[in-house]
Design a protein around this motif. Structure first.
Motif, PDB file in Angstrom:
ATOM      1  N   ALA A  36       0.757  -1.464   0.107  1.00  0.00           N
ATOM      2  CA  ALA A  36       0.019   0.022  -0.125  1.00  0.00           C
ATOM      3  C   ALA A  36       0.823   1.208   0.066  1.00  0.00           C
ATOM      4  O   ALA A  36       0.594   2.338  -0.729  1.00  0.00           O
ATOM      5  CB  ALA A  36      -0.902  -0.089   1.022  1.00  0.00           C
ATOM      6  N   LEU A  37       2.022   1.271   0.787  1.00  0.00           N
ATOM      7  CA  LEU A  37       2.776   2.372   0.659  1.00  0.00           C
ATOM      8  C   LEU A  37       3.482   2.808  -0.474  1.00  0.00           C
ATOM      9  O   LEU A  37       3.768   3.759  -0.831  1.00  0.00           O
ATOM     10  CB  LEU A  37       3.882   2.094   1.958  1.00  0.00           C
ATOM     11  N   VAL A  38       3.698   1.619  -1.219  1.00  0.00           N
ATOM     12  CA  VAL A  38       4.252   1.953  -2.579  1.00  0.00           C
ATOM     13  C   VAL A  38       3.355   2.058  -3.806  1.00  0.00           C
ATOM     14  O   VAL A  38       3.699   2.159  -4.962  1.00  0.00           O
ATOM     15  CB  VAL A  38       5.386   0.801  -3.111  1.00  0.00           C
ATOM     16  N   GLY A  39       2.058   2.093  -3.327  1.00  0.00           N
ATOM     17  CA  GLY A  39       1.133   2.393  -4.209  1.00  0.00           C
ATOM     18  C   GLY A  39       0.344   0.946  -4.879  1.00  0.00           C
ATOM     19  O   GLY A  39      -0.418   1.168  -5.963  1.00  0.00           O
ATOM     20  N   GLY A  40       0.564  -0.073  -4.377  1.00  0.00           N
ATOM     21  CA  GLY A  40       0.101  -1.471  -4.955  1.00  0.00           C
ATOM     22  C   GLY A  40      -1.391  -1.549  -4.633  1.00  0.00           C
ATOM     23  O   GLY A  40      -1.837  -2.090  -5.176  1.00  0.00           O
ATOM     24  N   GLN A  41      -1.742  -1.000  -3.563  1.00  0.00           N
ATOM     25  CA  GLN A  41      -3.157  -1.216  -2.833  1.00  0.00           C
ATOM     26  C   GLN A  41      -3.606  -0.132  -2.219  1.00  0.00           C
ATOM     27  O   GLN A  41      -2.783   0.708  -1.573  1.00  0.00           O
ATOM     28  CB  GLN A  41      -3.310  -2.624  -2.355  1.00  0.00           C
ATOM     29  N   GLU A  42      -4.562   0.102  -1.725  1.00  0.00           N
ATOM     30  CA  GLU A  42      -5.214   1.066  -0.881  1.00  0.00           C
ATOM     31  C   GLU A  42      -4.984   0.995   0.539  1.00  0.00           C
ATOM     32  O   GLU A  42      -5.082  -0.149   1.027  1.00  0.00           O
ATOM     33  CB  GLU A  42      -6.858   1.666  -1.198  1.00  0.00           C
ATOM     34  N   LEU A  43      -4.505   1.956   1.304  1.00  0.00           N
ATOM     35  CA  LEU A  43      -4.431   1.717   2.900  1.00  0.00           C
ATOM     36  C   LEU A  43      -5.576   1.493   3.195  1.00  0.00           C
ATOM     37  O   LEU A  43      -5.419   0.477   4.371  1.00  0.00           O
ATOM     38  CB  LEU A  43      -3.780   3.069   3.398  1.00  0.00           C
ATOM     39  N   GLN A  44      -6.582   1.781   3.005  1.00  0.00           N
ATOM     40  CA  GLN A  44      -7.968   1.353   3.581  1.00  0.00           C
ATOM     41  C   GLN A  44      -8.189   0.034   3.503  1.00  0.00           C
ATOM     42  O   GLN A  44      -8.929  -0.554   4.403  1.00  0.00           O
ATOM     43  CB  GLN A  44      -9.017   2.354   3.326  1.00  0.00           C
ATOM     44  N   ASP A  45      -7.743  -0.546   2.511  1.00  0.00           N
ATOM     45  CA  ASP A  45      -8.039  -1.970   2.159  1.00  0.00           C
ATOM     46  C   ASP A  45      -7.122  -3.026   2.880  1.00  0.00           C
ATOM     47  O   ASP A  45      -7.145  -4.100   2.672  1.00  0.00           O
ATOM     48  CB  ASP A  45      -8.170  -2.295   0.523  1.00  0.00           C
ATOM     49  N   THR A  46      -6.073  -2.426   3.378  1.00  0.00           N
ATOM     50  CA  THR A  46      -4.952  -3.146   4.164  1.00  0.00           C
ATOM     51  C   THR A  46      -5.276  -3.724   5.411  1.00  0.00           C
ATOM     52  O   THR A  46      -5.462  -2.637   6.292  1.00  0.00           O
ATOM     53  CB  THR A  46      -3.771  -2.653   3.895  1.00  0.00           C
ATOM     54  N   VAL A  47      -5.355  -4.854   5.889  1.00  0.00           N
ATOM     55  CA  VAL A  47      -5.680  -5.368   7.218  1.00  0.00           C
ATOM     56  C   VAL A  47      -4.125  -5.768   7.896  1.00  0.00           C
ATOM     57  O   VAL A  47      -3.479  -6.659   7.543  1.00  0.00           O
ATOM     58  CB  VAL A  47      -6.598  -6.549   7.190  1.00  0.00           C
ATOM     59  N   GLY A  48      -3.736  -4.829   8.894  1.00  0.00           N
ATOM     60  CA  GLY A  48      -2.675  -5.068   9.551  1.00  0.00           C
ATOM     61  C   GLY A  48      -2.593  -5.887  10.810  1.00  0.00           C
ATOM     62  O   GLY A  48      -3.685  -6.391  11.252  1.00  0.00           O
ATOM     63  N   LEU A  49      -1.468  -6.054  11.562  1.00  0.00           N
ATOM     64  CA  LEU A  49      -1.423  -6.739  12.791  1.00  0.00           C
ATOM     65  C   LEU A  49      -2.324  -5.851  13.718  1.00  0.00           C
ATOM     66  O   LEU A  49      -2.289  -4.652  13.771  1.00  0.00           O
ATOM     67  CB  LEU A  49      -0.173  -7.071  13.012  1.00  0.00           C
ATOM     68  N   PRO A  50      -2.918  -6.341  14.866  1.00  0.00           N
ATOM     69  CA  PRO A  50      -3.466  -5.483  15.805  1.00  0.00           C
ATOM     70  C   PRO A  50      -2.376  -4.648  16.469  1.00  0.00           C
ATOM     71  O   PRO A  50      -1.701  -5.364  17.629  1.00  0.00           O
ATOM     72  CB  PRO A  50      -4.201  -6.428  16.719  1.00  0.00           C
ATOM     73  N   PRO A  51      -2.146  -3.570  16.309  1.00  0.00           N
ATOM     74  CA  PRO A  51      -1.076  -3.010  17.270  1.00  0.00           C
ATOM     75  C   PRO A  51      -1.458  -2.835  18.513  1.00  0.00           C
ATOM     76  O   PRO A  51      -0.377  -2.469  19.499  1.00  0.00           O
ATOM     77  CB  PRO A  51      -1.049  -1.539  16.503  1.00  0.00           C
ATOM     78  N   MET A  52      -2.543  -2.790  19.110  1.00  0.00           N
ATOM     79  CA  MET A  52      -2.746  -2.684  20.699  1.00  0.00           C
ATOM     80  C   MET A  52      -2.248  -3.917  21.456  1.00  0.00           C
ATOM     81  O   MET A  52      -2.216  -3.634  22.487  1.00  0.00           O
ATOM     82  CB  MET A  52      -4.213  -2.576  20.776  1.00  0.00           C
ATOM     83  N   LEU A  53      -1.632  -4.865  20.640  1.00  0.00           N
ATOM     84  CA  LEU A  53      -1.085  -5.902  21.343  1.00  0.00           C
ATOM     85  C   LEU A  53       0.460  -5.484  21.979  1.00  0.00           C
ATOM     86  O   LEU A  53       0.975  -6.043  22.902  1.00  0.00           O
ATOM     87  CB  LEU A  53      -0.641  -7.081  20.275  1.00  0.00           C
ATOM     88  N   LEU A  54       0.953  -4.243  21.354  1.00  0.00           N
ATOM     89  CA  LEU A  54       2.281  -3.958  22.106  1.00  0.00           C
ATOM     90  C   LEU A  54       2.090  -3.221  23.133  1.00  0.00           C
ATOM     91  O   LEU A  54       2.962  -3.342  24.089  1.00  0.00           O
ATOM     92  CB  LEU A  54       2.731  -2.673  20.870  1.00  0.00           C
ATOM     93  N   PRO A  55       1.110  -2.244  23.356  1.00  0.00           N
ATOM     94  CA  PRO A  55       0.999  -1.662  24.811  1.00  0.00           C
ATOM     95  C   PRO A  55       0.757  -2.573  25.815  1.00  0.00           C
ATOM     96  O   PRO A  55       1.328  -2.448  26.968  1.00  0.00           O
ATOM     97  CB  PRO A  55      -0.135  -0.714  24.534  1.00  0.00           C
ATOM     98  N   ALA A  56       0.043  -3.847  25.492  1.00  0.00           N
ATOM     99  CA  ALA A  56      -0.015  -4.675  26.489  1.00  0.00           C
ATOM    100  C   ALA A  56       1.172  -5.670  26.889  1.00  0.00           C
ATOM    101  O   ALA A  56       1.613  -5.801  27.951  1.00  0.00           O
ATOM    102  CB  ALA A  56      -1.008  -5.884  25.971  1.00  0.00           C
ATOM    103  N   LEU A  57       2.326  -5.773  25.677  1.00  0.00           N
ATOM    104  CA  LEU A  57       3.520  -6.293  25.852  1.00  0.00           C
ATOM    105  C   LEU A  57       4.281  -5.420  26.810  1.00  0.00           C
ATOM    106  O   LEU A  57       5.143  -5.731  27.766  1.00  0.00           O
ATOM    107  CB  LEU A  57       4.240  -6.501  24.337  1.00  0.00           C
ATOM    108  N   TRP A  58       4.244  -3.858  26.417  1.00  0.00           N
ATOM    109  CA  TRP A  58       4.983  -3.006  27.117  1.00  0.00           C
ATOM    110  C   TRP A  58       4.579  -2.930  28.569  1.00  0.00           C
ATOM    111  O   TRP A  58       5.410  -2.684  29.455  1.00  0.00           O
ATOM    112  CB  TRP A  58       5.028  -1.556  26.395  1.00  0.00           C
ATOM    113  N   ALA A  59       3.475  -3.030  28.891  1.00  0.00           N
ATOM    114  CA  ALA A  59       2.761  -3.288  30.211  1.00  0.00           C
ATOM    115  C   ALA A  59       3.495  -4.222  30.941  1.00  0.00           C
ATOM    116  O   ALA A  59       3.619  -4.089  32.208  1.00  0.00           O
ATOM    117  CB  ALA A  59       1.252  -3.261  30.240  1.00  0.00           C
ATOM    118  N   ILE A  60       3.745  -5.304  30.411  1.00  0.00           N
ATOM    119  CA  ILE A  60       4.471  -6.378  30.971  1.00  0.00           C
ATOM    120  C   ILE A  60       5.886  -5.850  31.458  1.00  0.00           C
ATOM    121  O   ILE A  60       6.367  -6.200  32.705  1.00  0.00           O
ATOM    122  CB  ILE A  60       4.489  -7.676  30.180  1.00  0.00           C
ATOM    123  N   LEU A  61       6.578  -5.145  30.727  1.00  0.00           N
ATOM    124  CA  LEU A  61       7.972  -4.704  31.005  1.00  0.00           C
ATOM    125  C   LEU A  61       7.857  -3.753  32.074  1.00  0.00           C
ATOM    126  O   LEU A  61       8.513  -3.688  33.072  1.00  0.00           O
ATOM    127  CB  LEU A  61       8.517  -4.292  29.668  1.00  0.00           C
TER     128      LEU A  61
END
Length: 218
Positions: free
Chosen positions: A180-205
Motif C-alpha cells: 500500500a505504501l508503494v502504491g500497489g493497493q489502498e491503505l484502507q483495504d490493508t488489514v495489518g496486525l493488531p497494534p494494541m498488542l504492543l502496549p499490552a506487551l510493554w505493560a508487562i515490561l
C-alpha cells in the motif's frame, strides 16, 4: 555495580508505572470502538454516518493514540535515566507529533472531508498513514529502550523478549503495509496486525520494572 543497579531500578519506577497505566486508555479504546464506532466496517461508512458519530469518532481517535503516547513518554524517561536517551527521545517525540497529526486528520474526516464514503476519503488515508508512521516510530524507540535495559542488566530477560517481539511485530507490519505504501493497493483495504498488542506487551515490561523498583526500596 551491585550498589548502582538497585538505585537505577528505583529511578525507573515512574516510567514503569506509565507503561502499566497505558492499559487504561487501551481498554477504553477497545470498548468504545466496538460499541460506538465500528459497528459498521469503517471503509463502508458514509459521510452522513460519520457525521452522526462525530464525538465518539474523535474520542476513539484520541484513545487510539493515548497508550502509545504514554509509552513514548515512558521510553524517553527510561532511556534518559539509563544515560542512553540520544536516539530514543527524538523517535518518541516524532511518534507523538505524528499521532497528534493523526487526530487532526481524523477531525478533518468528520468536519472537512467532502467524500461521500470513507473508502474514497483522502483524509482517512492520510490519518492511517500518520498513525502507522507514528506507531512505528515509537516501536523503534521501544526496541532501543529494551536494548539499553538489557545492556544495563535491568530486567534483562524481560527486556530482551519484549524487544525481540516488538521488533518482529514492526517488521511484519512494514511487510504487510509495504504494497500500500508503494502504491500497489489502498491503505484502507490493508488489514495489518493488531497494534494494541504492543502496549499490552510493554505493560508487562513496566510491571517487571515496577516490581523490581519496589523490591529495591525494601
Amino acid at each position: 555495580m551491585t550498589q548502582i543497579l538497585p538505585r537505577l531500578v528505583t529511578l525507573l519506577a515512574g516510567p514503569a508505572r506509565l507503561l502499566v497505566i497505558a492499559l487504561v486508555p487501551l481498554v477504553a479504546f477497545m470498548a468504545m470502538a466496538h460499541t460506538t464506532v465500528v459497528g459498521d466496517a469503517a471503509s463502508d461508512m458514509t459521510a452522513a454516518q460519520v457525521d452522526e458519530r462525530a464525538l465518539p469518532w474523535i474520542t476513539v481517535a484520541v484513545l487510539w493514540i493515548l497508550p502509545i503516547a504514554l509509552a513514548a513518554v515512558a521510553f524517553t524517561a527510561i532511556a534518559a535515566r539509563l544515560g542512553r536517551g540520544s536516539a530514543v527521545k527524538p523517535l518518541a517525540v516524532l511518534g507523538v507529533v505524528l499521532l497528534m497529526a493523526y487526530v487532526v486528520a481524523q477531525a478533518c474526516v468528520v468536519w472537512i472531508d467532502s467524500a461521500a464514503a470513507l473508502a474514497d476519503s483522502s483524509w482517512l488515508a492520510a490519518a492511517i498513514l500518520l498513525s502507522l508512521l507514528g506507531w512505528w516510530s515509537v516501536d523503534v524507540a521501544a526496541v532501543l529502550t529494551c536494548r539499553h535495559l538489557f545492556k544495563h542488566k535491568v530486567a534483562p530477560r524481560t527486556a530482551l523478549v519484549i524487544g525481540i517481539l516488538t521488533a518482529a511485530f514492526l517488521l511484519l507490519e512494514i511487510a504487510i503495509y509495504l504494497p500500500a505504501l508503494v502504491g500497489g493497493q489502498e491503505l484502507q483495504d490493508t488489514v495489518g496486525l493488531p497494534p494494541m498488542l504492543l502496549p499490552a506487551l510493554w505493560a508487562i515490561l513496566g510491571g517487571v520494572l515496577w516490581r523490581q523498583s519496589a523490591q529495591a526500596n525494601r
